[in-house]
Every structure is written in structure tokens, then in C-alpha cells.
Enzyme design. Structure first.
Site, short mmCIF file in Angstrom:
data_model
loop_
_atom_site.label_atom_id
_atom_site.label_comp_id
_atom_site.label_asym_id
_atom_site.label_seq_id
_atom_site.Cartn_x
_atom_site.Cartn_y
_atom_site.Cartn_z
N ASP A 37 17.51 39.22 -8.87
CA ASP A 37 16.81 39.98 -7.83
C ASP A 37 15.31 39.68 -7.80
O ASP A 37 14.52 40.47 -7.30
CB ASP A 37 17.05 41.49 -8.02
CG ASP A 37 16.62 41.96 -9.40
OD1 ASP A 37 16.22 41.10 -10.22
OD2 ASP A 37 16.66 43.17 -9.65
N HIS A 230 7.32 11.80 -8.54
CA HIS A 230 7.16 13.26 -8.41
C HIS A 230 7.52 13.95 -9.72
O HIS A 230 8.38 14.81 -9.79
CB HIS A 230 8.00 13.80 -7.24
CG HIS A 230 7.33 13.57 -5.91
ND1 HIS A 230 7.91 13.88 -4.71
CD2 HIS A 230 6.13 13.07 -5.59
CE1 HIS A 230 7.09 13.56 -3.72
NE2 HIS A 230 6.00 13.06 -4.23
N ASP A 247 -1.93 14.72 -9.86
CA ASP A 247 -1.80 14.87 -8.41
C ASP A 247 -1.69 16.37 -8.16
O ASP A 247 -0.64 16.97 -8.34
CB ASP A 247 -0.55 14.12 -7.93
CG ASP A 247 -0.41 14.12 -6.41
OD1 ASP A 247 -1.13 14.89 -5.74
OD2 ASP A 247 0.43 13.35 -5.89
N ASP A 258 -4.70 17.50 -1.00
CA ASP A 258 -3.75 16.65 -1.73
C ASP A 258 -4.52 15.52 -2.39
O ASP A 258 -4.88 14.54 -1.74
CB ASP A 258 -2.71 16.11 -0.73
CG ASP A 258 -1.61 15.30 -1.41
OD1 ASP A 258 -1.56 15.28 -2.65
OD2 ASP A 258 -0.80 14.69 -0.68
N HIS A 337 6.01 3.50 -2.64
CA HIS A 337 5.83 4.55 -1.63
C HIS A 337 4.88 4.11 -0.52
O HIS A 337 4.33 3.01 -0.55
CB HIS A 337 5.34 5.85 -2.29
CG HIS A 337 4.06 5.72 -3.06
ND1 HIS A 337 2.84 5.57 -2.45
CD2 HIS A 337 3.81 5.71 -4.39
CE1 HIS A 337 1.90 5.49 -3.37
NE2 HIS A 337 2.46 5.56 -4.56
N HIS A 341 0.19 10.15 4.40
CA HIS A 341 0.93 11.04 5.30
C HIS A 341 -0.03 12.02 5.95
O HIS A 341 -1.14 12.23 5.47
CB HIS A 341 2.01 11.79 4.50
CG HIS A 341 1.46 12.44 3.25
ND1 HIS A 341 0.84 13.66 3.26
CD2 HIS A 341 1.40 12.00 1.96
CE1 HIS A 341 0.44 13.94 2.02
NE2 HIS A 341 0.76 12.95 1.22
N HIS A 348 2.71 17.66 3.31
CA HIS A 348 3.26 16.59 4.15
C HIS A 348 3.43 17.23 5.52
O HIS A 348 4.49 17.76 5.84
CB HIS A 348 4.61 16.09 3.62
CG HIS A 348 4.50 15.47 2.26
ND1 HIS A 348 5.57 15.32 1.42
CD2 HIS A 348 3.45 14.95 1.58
CE1 HIS A 348 5.17 14.75 0.28
NE2 HIS A 348 3.89 14.52 0.36
N GLU A 372 -3.33 6.87 -0.37
CA GLU A 372 -2.94 7.02 -1.77
C GLU A 372 -2.17 5.83 -2.33
O GLU A 372 -1.00 5.96 -2.73
CB GLU A 372 -2.12 8.30 -1.94
CG GLU A 372 -0.98 8.48 -0.95
CD GLU A 372 -0.21 9.78 -1.20
OE1 GLU A 372 0.25 9.98 -2.33
OE2 GLU A 372 -0.08 10.59 -0.25
N TYR A 376 2.69 1.21 -10.50
CA TYR A 376 3.50 1.90 -11.52
C TYR A 376 4.18 0.85 -12.40
O TYR A 376 5.06 0.12 -11.93
CB TYR A 376 4.52 2.81 -10.82
CG TYR A 376 3.83 3.73 -9.82
CD1 TYR A 376 3.23 4.92 -10.23
CD2 TYR A 376 3.70 3.35 -8.47
CE1 TYR A 376 2.55 5.73 -9.32
CE2 TYR A 376 3.02 4.14 -7.56
CZ TYR A 376 2.45 5.32 -7.99
OH TYR A 376 1.76 6.11 -7.09
N ARG A 394 -2.46 6.19 -9.52
CA ARG A 394 -2.55 6.47 -8.08
C ARG A 394 -3.92 7.09 -7.84
O ARG A 394 -4.40 7.86 -8.68
CB ARG A 394 -1.42 7.41 -7.64
CG ARG A 394 -1.45 7.74 -6.16
CD ARG A 394 -0.14 8.34 -5.62
NE ARG A 394 0.19 9.64 -6.17
CZ ARG A 394 1.15 9.85 -7.06
NH1 ARG A 394 1.89 8.83 -7.49
NH2 ARG A 394 1.41 11.05 -7.52
N GLU A 396 -5.87 9.10 -4.66
CA GLU A 396 -5.54 9.70 -3.36
C GLU A 396 -6.70 10.52 -2.82
O GLU A 396 -7.23 11.39 -3.51
CB GLU A 396 -4.30 10.60 -3.52
CG GLU A 396 -3.92 11.35 -2.25
CD GLU A 396 -2.61 12.12 -2.39
OE1 GLU A 396 -2.27 12.54 -3.51
OE2 GLU A 396 -1.93 12.29 -1.35
N1 GLY Z 1 1.36 15.30 -3.69
C1 GLY Z 1 2.38 14.64 -3.02
C2 GLY Z 1 1.89 13.47 -2.31
O1 GLY Z 1 0.87 12.91 -2.67
O2 GLY Z 1 2.43 13.06 -1.33
MN MN Z 2 -0.05 12.74 -0.73
MN MN Z 3 -0.60 13.88 -3.81
#
Ligand code: GLY
Ligand code: MN
Ligand code: MN
Length: 423
Positions: A37, A230, A247, A258, A337, A341, A348, A372, A376, A394, A396
Site C-alpha cells: 500500500d 543506464h 549522469d 540532464d 547511442h 535528445h 527525454h 552527449e 565505452y 560520456r 553531456e
Molecule cells: N540521463 C539519460 C540520458 O542522458 O539520456
Molecule cells: Mn541525455
Molecule cells: Mn544524461
């Protein structure tokens, strides 16, 4: 803060996008069970919030359009003293009418009656299919005679593509808080020895500064964990000599940030880490500089693939010629990737990438997107020089497309090696 006049303008734009003799229905989000609950913290549906600014659950916006005119109706939950004792105050019908400049406010229990009454107008029903399929089925049952069912989300999401000044201001505020969190993480020695301690420090700063939530689950990935794109378990001990990929971005008043930074546990990059990092940073800076109105996001991505591929050849990660490697998609093993975005109410952001004809939408003033690139290198990859194995990087940033080019909204979050080492 977004003013009521802006919400009103958005509702008018949605109404203008609707056919004559139609009704649009946009629901609030519903509570989600965490276990037994207990529930996850409630987060309003972004499309509903975009049109209303209303933060409660069990609510609904109806736009009724006849030949020329339209009216807006907000349905809210009834005030109930016992329920409010447990779960907090509700605005209720009377106060909601004061706050929101809609034509009518009713209690949600009346939703189906009111809907049925407007039957003569409903040749076309606009509905957010994804949000509440059961409600949609019930509506279909009581709305015989409606000739078309149209996804209203598409109309709203197209509008969300271009941010207003007030929206950009909120994104900037989110980034100001996110900057503090990342800069503190760069002074790691005081923050603990585990990924989760670092995560707690970052999210503590979010909350301390009025951002009550993260915009997505923070990724705090030490060493080889950074190679899981992720990675959110954040449960390992940090190892001296490794990098940490962070991230993490807060949500401020419903708007996301982000940001990814990759920093050394010890405070100093090793020679191999520097080589990889400089390569990714150089690509990121070059791609950001390409941003201006009319440019296609896929061209930014293609260029990032080309530049990263070139960099990987120079570092001995890939062998061969750029064109052939790109054709074989050899780079995808290390850069799997996209370049970025849309970002806004959702990290996103649910805004379209293609127009109705299926062609890509070029960059336009007011859009916000992330850039970004990453690389890797898995610890078990025998195809690459040993010194790079177990490193994931990465970088970003969040970029606003402007009339004359772009504005890097996260320019103040340091990313040069010397600046990270000295922060
Ligand atoms: N934090 C998720 C991305 O960079 O898309
Ligand atoms: Mn992102
Ligand atoms: Mn990100």
C-alpha cells in the site's frame, strides 16, 4: 514560474489545432504502487501539466469545440476532509476556479455525465491513448456516434518542441542546482567511498536547493560500471585510479536538466584516461559548435560518429579507414547511442523528431537538446589496448537553439581536465 496566461495560450493553441465539433480529453497522471500500500512519489503527467499547471491526481481537462468557439473544463477531485487528513489538502472546485482561468470547473465524479451531455459536439474525440486506456474504452462505449478518435498527445507534444522564455528560465534554474551537485562531486574526497554515498550527496544538493526530485534516476558509475549505459544500481565501492561517470540532473518546478560528467576518483586523470577523455571532449565541443537553426539532429549524430571513429583509430581502438569502419558500423561497439535528445518537461522530452510526412524536423529557435557523445571500453574487450579497458566516458551538456546559433545552458559546469582537477 509559468504564468496562467501562458497555460491559457497553450490551451487556445490546442483548441485551434482541433477539428470543428470535437472534444479533447487530457488526463492527469495516476498514482503508481511501489509495494503493497505504498506508492511512488506522484509526478503529474507532462502533457496535462503543460496545458493546466495543475499538480493533483484524479483530474482531467476537457476542451469542447463547436463550429467556431471552444470552452475549457477542468475536472478536479472533490474536497473530502477525511481523505485530506491522510493525504493532504486538495484545491477543490471553488478554489480551482479562482486559480485556473478555465471556463468551468467540475468535480471529477461528474465527468461522464458532462461528457455525455456534450454529445452533439463530439464528431471527433481527441484523447491521450497511452495514458488511460481503460478510460478511453469507457468513453468509446458512451460516445457512440463519434466518427473519429484522434491522439491528442501528438498536438501537444509538437507544441512542446519550442520552449518559451519562461520554460528556458526554469531549465536554467534546474541547471544551476545541477551544477552545484556536479561541482561538489568533483571534490570527492569528502563525500565517501561508495557510488551510493556520492549519489546521496548529489541528490541532497538537489533537494537542499528546492529541486524536490531528480529528473531521472542518477547514474553514478565507477570504473567499468560506466560501460553499462543506464547503470542505476550505484552500489559499488569506488576504486582509486578509476573514473566515475556521473549522469545526474535535477527537475526544478517540473523542468529537467540532464548532465553527464566523468571525473577521476583520485582527483587526477591518468595518462590513458586523459587520452580518451580529451578525444571525447574534442568531439563534444565540435558538435556543439555545429548547432544552429536549420541543422538536422541526425547530421550532428553522423558527424559525431565520424569524429569518434577517427579518434578511435588514432588511439588504436579501431583499425582501418574511417569510411569503411563507419559503413561496417564498427564504431557502434564503443559508441552505441545517439548524440542527444530533446529535453524539457521530460528528460527525454516527448516531442516529435519527424514531421507528419516522416521527414526529420530541423533545429529551430527555442528547441532544447542534449549533446552527449561517449566512448565505452569494456574491461574484457581484448580488441583494444589494455590501458583503455574498463574506462567509460560520456560528456553531456544541454543546449538551447537560438536565433543566431546556440546557447550552451550548462557551460558553467566544468568539463576541461584542468578545471575538473582543480575544482
Ligand atoms: N540521463 C539519460 C540520458 O542522458 O539520456
Ligand atoms: Mn541525455
Ligand atoms: Mn544524461
Amino acid at each position: 514560474m509559468i504564468q496562467e496566461t501562458e497555460y491559457e495560450k497553450r490551451r487556445t493553441l490546442v483548441a485551434n489545432s482541433m477539428k470543428k465539433h470535437s472534444v479533447a480529453i487530457v488526463h492527469s497522471a495516476t498514482h503508481k504502487t511501489r509495494s503493497n500500500d505504498t506508492e511512488y512519489p506522484f509526478r503529474q503527467d507532462s502533457n496535462f501539466y503543460y496545458l493546466t499547471g495543475f499538480k493533483e491526481d484524479n483530474a482531467c481537462l476537457m476542451i469542447v469545440k463547436n463550429k467556431k468557439m471552444f470552452k475549457t473544463i477542468l475536472f478536479v477531485e472533490k474536497k473530502d476532509a477525511i481523505k485530506e487528513l491522510w493525504t493532504g489538502k486538495r484545491l477543490g472546485r471553488v478554489d480551482a476556479k479562482q486559480v485556473f482561468n478555465v471556463d468551468k470547473v467540475y468535480e471529477i465524479d461528474l465527468f461522464e455525465d458532462i461528457f455525455a451531455k456534450n454529445k452533439e459536439l463530439k464528431q471527433h474525440l481527441y484523447f491521450d491513448f497511452k495514458l488511460n486506456y481503460l478510460r478511453f474504452k469507457a468513453l468509446k462505449r458512451i460516445s457512440k456516434g463519434i466518427s473519429t478518435h484522434i491522439n491528442i498527445a501528438k498536438n501537444i507534444e509538437k507544441m512542446r518542441l519550442i520552449k518559451s522564455d519562461a520554460e528556458v528560465k526554469l531549465i536554467k534554474k534546474a541547471l544551476l542546482i545541477t551544477k552545484k551537485a556536479h561541482h561538489k562531486a568533483m571534490r570527492l574526497e569528502k563525500l565517501g567511498k561508495n557510488e551510493y554515498e556520492l549519489q546521496a550527496s548529489i541528490e541532497n544538493i538537489f533537494k537542499k536547493n528546492g529541486a524536490y526530485s531528480d529528473a531521472y534516476t542518477s547514474i553514478v558509475a565507477g570504473g567499468n560500471s560506466a560501460n553499462t549505459l543506464h547503470y542505476i544500481s550505484n552500489d559499488k565501492t569506488l576504486v582509486d585510479g578509476d573514473l566515475i561517470l556521473i549522469d545526474a540532473g535535477c527537475e526544478y518546478d517540473y523542468y529537467a536538466s540532464d548532465i553527464t560528467r566523468t571525473i577521476p576518483v583520485s582527483g587526477k586523470f591518468s595518462k590513458a584516461q586523459k587520452e580518451l577523455y580529451e578525444m571525447v571532449l574534442d568531439v563534444q565541443v565540435k558538435i556543439i559548435k555545429m548547432i544552429k537553426q536549420g541543422v538536422m539532429r541526425t547530421d550532428l549524430h553522423k558527424k559525431s560518429e565520424e569524429l569518434l571513429c577517427k579518434g578511435m583509430i588514432e588511439l588504436g581502438i579501431l583499425k582501418g579507414n574511417v569510411k569503411k569502419l563507419l559503413k561496417k558500423k564498427a564504431h557502434k561497439k564503443y559508441y552505441p547511442h545517439g548524440i542527444g535528445h530533446w529535453m524539457g518537461l521530460d528528460v527525454h522530452d516527448e516531442a516529435p523528431y519527424l514531421n507528419k510526412k516522416g521527414n526529420e524536423i530541423p533545429l529551430e529557435e527555442g528547441m532544447v537538446l542534449t549533446i552527449e557523445p561517449g566512448i565505452y571500453c569494456d574491461e574484457n574487450d581484448k580488441d583494444i589496448p589494455k590501458k583503455y579497458r574498463g574506462i567509460g566516458i560520456r560528456i553531456e551538456d544541454d543546449i538551447l537553439v537560438t536565433k543566431g546559433g546556440y546557447e550552451n545552458l550548462s557551460i558553467d559546469i566544468v568539463k576541461e581536465i584542468a578545471d575538473i582537477e582543480n575544482t
